[in-house]
Motif scaffolding. Sequence first.
Motif, PDB file in Angstrom:
ATOM      1  N   LEU A 200       0.840  -1.210   0.000  1.00  0.00           N
ATOM      2  CA  LEU A 200       0.000   0.000   0.000  1.00  0.00           C
ATOM      3  C   LEU A 200       0.873   1.258   0.000  1.00  0.00           C
ATOM      4  N   ALA A 201       1.985   1.204   0.759  1.00  0.00           N
ATOM      5  CA  ALA A 201       2.854   2.382   0.876  1.00  0.00           C
ATOM      6  C   ALA A 201       3.526   2.731  -0.446  1.00  0.00           C
ATOM      7  N   LYS A 202       3.597   1.748  -1.350  1.00  0.00           N
ATOM      8  CA  LYS A 202       4.271   2.013  -2.637  1.00  0.00           C
ATOM      9  C   LYS A 202       3.385   2.767  -3.624  1.00  0.00           C
ATOM     10  N   LEU A 203       2.076   2.863  -3.322  1.00  0.00           N
ATOM     11  CA  LEU A 203       1.172   3.496  -4.288  1.00  0.00           C
ATOM     12  C   LEU A 203       1.329   5.013  -4.259  1.00  0.00           C
ATOM     13  N   THR A 204       1.470   5.614  -5.425  1.00  0.00           N
ATOM     14  CA  THR A 204       1.602   7.080  -5.496  1.00  0.00           C
ATOM     15  C   THR A 204       0.391   7.731  -6.145  1.00  0.00           C
ATOM     16  N   SER A 205      -0.405   6.951  -6.861  1.00  0.00           N
ATOM     17  CA  SER A 205      -1.632   7.497  -7.451  1.00  0.00           C
ATOM     18  C   SER A 205      -2.528   6.337  -7.867  1.00  0.00           C
ATOM     19  N   ARG A 206      -3.807   6.669  -8.103  1.00  0.00           N
ATOM     20  CA  ARG A 206      -4.735   5.648  -8.602  1.00  0.00           C
ATOM     21  C   ARG A 206      -5.716   6.329  -9.562  1.00  0.00           C
ATOM     22  N   VAL A 207      -5.933   5.698 -10.703  1.00  0.00           N
ATOM     23  CA  VAL A 207      -6.935   6.210 -11.646  1.00  0.00           C
ATOM     24  C   VAL A 207      -7.911   5.079 -11.927  1.00  0.00           C
ATOM     25  N   ARG A 208      -9.191   5.338 -11.684  1.00  0.00           N
ATOM     26  CA  ARG A 208     -10.222   4.331 -11.950  1.00  0.00           C
ATOM     27  C   ARG A 208     -11.170   4.870 -13.009  1.00  0.00           C
ATOM     28  N   GLU A 225      -9.477  10.242 -10.408  1.00  0.00           N
ATOM     29  CA  GLU A 225      -8.026  10.318 -10.240  1.00  0.00           C
ATOM     30  C   GLU A 225      -7.766  10.709  -8.796  1.00  0.00           C
ATOM     31  N   GLU A 226      -6.815  10.054  -8.135  1.00  0.00           N
ATOM     32  CA  GLU A 226      -6.543  10.438  -6.746  1.00  0.00           C
ATOM     33  C   GLU A 226      -5.120  10.115  -6.321  1.00  0.00           C
ATOM     34  N   THR A 227      -4.716  10.736  -5.210  1.00  0.00           N
ATOM     35  CA  THR A 227      -3.395  10.481  -4.643  1.00  0.00           C
ATOM     36  C   THR A 227      -3.568  10.053  -3.186  1.00  0.00           C
ATOM     37  N   PRO A 228      -2.529   9.451  -2.597  1.00  0.00           N
ATOM     38  CA  PRO A 228      -2.654   9.002  -1.202  1.00  0.00           C
ATOM     39  C   PRO A 228      -2.852  10.169  -0.235  1.00  0.00           C
ATOM     40  N   ALA A 229      -2.480  11.393  -0.637  1.00  0.00           N
ATOM     41  CA  ALA A 229      -2.642  12.549   0.254  1.00  0.00           C
ATOM     42  C   ALA A 229      -4.081  13.040   0.289  1.00  0.00           C
ATOM     43  N   GLY A 230      -4.971  12.410  -0.466  1.00  0.00           N
ATOM     44  CA  GLY A 230      -6.379  12.795  -0.397  1.00  0.00           C
ATOM     45  C   GLY A 230      -6.808  13.754  -1.495  1.00  0.00           C
ATOM     46  N   LEU A 231      -5.936  13.996  -2.479  1.00  0.00           N
ATOM     47  CA  LEU A 231      -6.342  14.807  -3.627  1.00  0.00           C
ATOM     48  C   LEU A 231      -7.199  13.937  -4.529  1.00  0.00           C
ATOM     49  N   ILE A 232      -8.290  14.497  -5.016  1.00  0.00           N
ATOM     50  CA  ILE A 232      -9.199  13.681  -5.825  1.00  0.00           C
ATOM     51  C   ILE A 232      -9.874  14.529  -6.898  1.00  0.00           C
ATOM     52  N   ARG A 233     -10.081  13.918  -8.059  1.00  0.00           N
ATOM     53  CA  ARG A 233     -10.806  14.573  -9.148  1.00  0.00           C
ATOM     54  C   ARG A 233     -11.729  13.541  -9.765  1.00  0.00           C
ATOM     55  N   VAL A 234     -13.014  13.833  -9.725  1.00  0.00           N
ATOM     56  CA  VAL A 234     -14.018  12.923 -10.268  1.00  0.00           C
ATOM     57  C   VAL A 234     -14.632  13.584 -11.500  1.00  0.00           C
ATOM     58  N   THR A 235     -14.592  12.916 -12.630  1.00  0.00           N
ATOM     59  CA  THR A 235     -15.199  13.454 -13.856  1.00  0.00           C
ATOM     60  C   THR A 235     -16.327  12.529 -14.268  1.00  0.00           C
TER      61      THR A 235
END
Length: 393
Positions: A200-208, A225-235
């Motif tokens: 889990l610690a190796k993940l730097t971003s996730r796009v679904r 689109e999101e990052t582990p720091a809680g940044l998120i963009r939903v389209t």
Amino acid sequence: MSRCPRTARCLPAAAAVLVFALLPPVLAQDAARPAAGPTSGERYKNIQVLKDLPADQLHDAMTYMAASMGGNCQTCHVRGADGEFAYEKDDNDHKTSARTMIQMVRAINMQHFKGEDRVTCATCHQARREPSPVGPLSQPLTPDQLAALAERAAGRQGGAPPASPQAGAAPAGRAAQRPTETVDEVLDKYAAALGGRDALAKLTSRVRRGTLTNRAGQSSPVAIEETPAGLIRVTVGATPGIVRAADGTSAWTQSGDRVRRLDHVETANAGLQADMSLGLRLKEQYSALAVRAYERVNGKAVVVVEGRRPAAAETFYFDRATGLLVRRSARLNTPLGPLPVQIDYDDYRPADGVLTPFEVRVTDWESVSAQRFGDVTHNQPIDAARFAPPAAR
Ligand code: HEC
Ligand code: HEC
């Protein structure tokens, strides 16, 4: 659609900017309310009962009233000649009734509940304009309720202590057996089930990417689109689509060329959905974590954990067999009462060494979005500008 937050800027820009300028990065949704700052009475034109409410909380109070009545801003507010809302006008009877109701609720809580917010608009209204004096009809028990009843009966026969003195009268679904796990055990099992803390610690971003089906059964493409720091963009929707994003200091939504900053409660809601680091950081993100009960969710036996953030109280339901998170249920604070959000996770599948739910269903006070992902990618760089409000670009 006439609901104002979706289509129009509802509050003066200065109000929104002030709110977000005061929030620390990353946990914008958790920021304590700034104590200083103008009151609603000072900022707005025609405030008679919510005078002392901090101005930056007025919009959350409005969102709460609209949701409690199953309505929207138009339920109580009229539009001016220009077609825009004239919020200060008192030309809608519902607005003046609402003032009386706020005073009534305050009086009930003062006289009967030691000033605590025990009775709220939702207590009576339950998303109806006119509350019903008639109680609800009996409903057949769900399979989960039947299973819980059977477990409770077995627990009593086996001599296990009841979950509470009122266990017999507890709502169906709460089993009698007391959980034996600690919070750490539940969270360790969850992290391990997802693939382990190292992975889990190796993940730097996730796009679904996938399909979102709304309350009316209409489907559209969705990309998150999101990052582990809680940044998120939903389209949602094809080009350009409706965008909702949170960049840590602010949250905003864009539809066509209209951009609107989100208020506290909407920001907290957007933040809940940035959950890719939950397996790793749940313990840092929530306080007062406690294991509460065994229950059943969608046919699965679950262990229930409760926790808090400054902006919300939240309940987590972990599958007792697999350790995976199957449901979160949050109550987001507003000045007049809590607003509900429930997120259900299903169909966990491996992607890049960790398990990710390929089905996520988000239900809040005004919408349902059933998301079915076909494609999940990790660790591709995402430009930070994608999370920032367009005006700031
Ligand atoms: C259930 C009725 C109700 C709903 C729904 C409602 N409001 Fe209000 N609104 C009021 C009342 C009542 C006041 C005045 C409060 C007071 O006098 O203390 C008010 C005042 C306001 C004001 C201050 C206007 C001024 O300058 O005096 C704004 C802005 C506002 N509402 C925005 C909204 C928005 C945006 C929505 C939709 C999210 C909304 N309201 C939904 C009842 C409502
Ligand atoms: C103790 C129960 C109770 C609570 C709590 C309560 N209401 Fe009501 N409300 C009612 C009832 C009952 C009516 C219907 C009155 C009637 O039929 O004349 C009503 C009517 C209204 C109406 C007029 C609707 C219409 O169609 O005439 C508004 C607006 C309203 N309430 C807003 C609110 C708001 C906002 C809150 C929270 C601040 C609230 N109410 C809290 C019981 C309640």
